[in-house]
Design a protein around this motif. Sequence first.
Motif, PDB file in Angstrom:
ATOM      1  N   LYS A  35       4.758  10.617 -11.299  1.00 28.22           N
ATOM      2  CA  LYS A  35       3.324  10.391 -11.511  1.00 28.22           C
ATOM      3  C   LYS A  35       2.933  10.728 -12.945  1.00 28.22           C
ATOM      4  CE  LYS A  35       1.765  10.848  -6.805  1.00 28.22           C
ATOM      5  NZ  LYS A  35       0.843  11.442  -5.879  1.00 28.22           N
ATOM      6  N   LYS A  84      -4.389   3.081 -14.452  1.00 26.68           N
ATOM      7  CA  LYS A  84      -4.843   1.693 -14.411  1.00 26.68           C
ATOM      8  C   LYS A  84      -6.323   1.650 -14.751  1.00 26.68           C
ATOM      9  CE  LYS A  84      -1.474   0.110 -11.087  1.00 26.68           C
ATOM     10  NZ  LYS A  84      -0.859   1.177 -10.363  1.00 26.68           N
ATOM     11  N   HIS A 111       9.864   3.681  -0.844  1.00 26.99           N
ATOM     12  CA  HIS A 111       9.376   3.282   0.475  1.00 26.99           C
ATOM     13  C   HIS A 111       8.880   1.832   0.445  1.00 26.99           C
ATOM     14  CE1 HIS A 111       8.517   7.739   1.622  1.00 26.99           C
ATOM     15  NE2 HIS A 111       9.803   7.441   1.663  1.00 26.99           N
ATOM     16  N   SER A 112       8.263   1.442  -0.661  1.00 26.56           N
ATOM     17  CA  SER A 112       7.787   0.071  -0.806  1.00 26.56           C
ATOM     18  C   SER A 112       8.946  -0.918  -0.764  1.00 26.56           C
ATOM     19  CB  SER A 112       7.021  -0.058  -2.119  1.00 26.56           C
ATOM     20  OG  SER A 112       6.536  -1.348  -2.282  1.00 26.56           O
ATOM     21  N   PHE A 170       0.788  -1.232   0.000  1.00 25.23           N
ATOM     22  CA  PHE A 170       0.000   0.000   0.000  1.00 25.23           C
ATOM     23  C   PHE A 170       0.823   1.286   0.000  1.00 25.23           C
ATOM     24  CE2 PHE A 170      -3.053  -3.023   2.032  1.00 25.23           C
ATOM     25  CZ  PHE A 170      -3.898  -3.089   0.938  1.00 25.23           C
ATOM     26  N   ALA A 171       2.146   1.209  -0.006  1.00 23.21           N
ATOM     27  CA  ALA A 171       2.972   2.420  -0.035  1.00 23.21           C
ATOM     28  C   ALA A 171       2.852   3.088  -1.403  1.00 23.21           C
ATOM     29  CB  ALA A 171       4.426   2.080   0.262  1.00 23.21           C
ATOM     30  N   LYS A 172       2.694   4.405  -1.384  1.00 22.29           N
ATOM     31  CA  LYS A 172       2.560   5.147  -2.644  1.00 22.29           C
ATOM     32  C   LYS A 172       3.913   5.344  -3.328  1.00 22.29           C
ATOM     33  CE  LYS A 172      -1.844   6.088  -2.218  1.00 22.29           C
ATOM     34  NZ  LYS A 172      -2.817   5.496  -3.077  1.00 22.29           N
ATOM     35  N   ASN A 173       4.955   5.553  -2.540  1.00 22.74           N
ATOM     36  CA  ASN A 173       6.287   5.781  -3.076  1.00 22.74           C
ATOM     37  C   ASN A 173       6.973   4.435  -3.314  1.00 22.74           C
ATOM     38  OD1 ASN A 173       8.877   6.614  -3.657  1.00 22.74           O
ATOM     39  ND2 ASN A 173       8.967   8.098  -1.979  1.00 22.74           N
ATOM     40  N   PRO A 174       7.496   4.165  -4.520  1.00 21.03           N
ATOM     41  CA  PRO A 174       8.122   2.866  -4.781  1.00 21.03           C
ATOM     42  C   PRO A 174       9.380   2.623  -3.939  1.00 21.03           C
ATOM     43  CG  PRO A 174       8.027   4.186  -6.791  1.00 21.03           C
ATOM     44  CD  PRO A 174       7.389   4.975  -5.727  1.00 21.03           C
ATOM     45  N   LYS A 185      -8.067  -3.378 -11.874  1.00 20.03           N
ATOM     46  CA  LYS A 185      -8.446  -3.296 -10.466  1.00 20.03           C
ATOM     47  C   LYS A 185      -9.356  -4.455 -10.074  1.00 20.03           C
ATOM     48  CE  LYS A 185      -7.962   1.697 -10.268  1.00 20.03           C
ATOM     49  NZ  LYS A 185      -8.638   2.980 -10.110  1.00 20.03           N
ATOM     50  N   GLU A 228       3.575   7.501 -15.076  1.00 20.63           N
ATOM     51  CA  GLU A 228       2.861   6.288 -14.684  1.00 20.63           C
ATOM     52  C   GLU A 228       1.526   6.217 -15.420  1.00 20.63           C
ATOM     53  OE1 GLU A 228       0.871   4.345 -10.718  1.00 20.63           O
ATOM     54  OE2 GLU A 228       2.593   5.667 -10.489  1.00 20.63           O
TER      55      GLU A 228
END
Length: 165
Positions: A77, A83, A26-27, A20-24, A88, A80
């Motif tokens: 962003k 989607k 941080h993921s 669920f992290a938005k920043n890759p 989903k 990207e």
Amino acid sequence: MSIFYFVAFLSIFFALMTIFAKNPVHSVLYLVITFFTFTIHYILLNAQFLAIVNFIVYMGAIMVLFLFVLMLLNLNKDTEPLKSNLVKVMGVIAGMCLLVTLAGSFRVLQATGVDIVENTEIGLVGNLGKVLFSEFLLPFEISSILLLTAMVGAVLLAKNDPKNA
């Protein structure tokens, strides 16, 4: 046993944070922490070899490679793609299938019960070495020759041939 449940909670929490992290970046860092909790699980299960391999190979090499690739890609962003709703929906269906699988496995575990392993020498590196170099010596040597052949082939494919340029 309380340490096991605490580390299991941390594993699940950081795995969810990875998703669920938005920043890759941080993921990837959350994934490193998740792998570290797996290393703690391996130590608690008396599998020192798996703990060392997990720590060195996954946390040390693969995750650093992921970080370098993410930094080189420079994801914004703006670049990207959006989607679609189909992607989903497929993600929700895959998640539900995972939940059904987990519920079924917990049901089987409750029905059969968990047996405690009597032999505490199973995961030790010395015993693994004895089995690896006695019973599985031929497959071990064949796999080393296969890896050497793959490495030589990769070097030959990557070598820049001036005649073809």
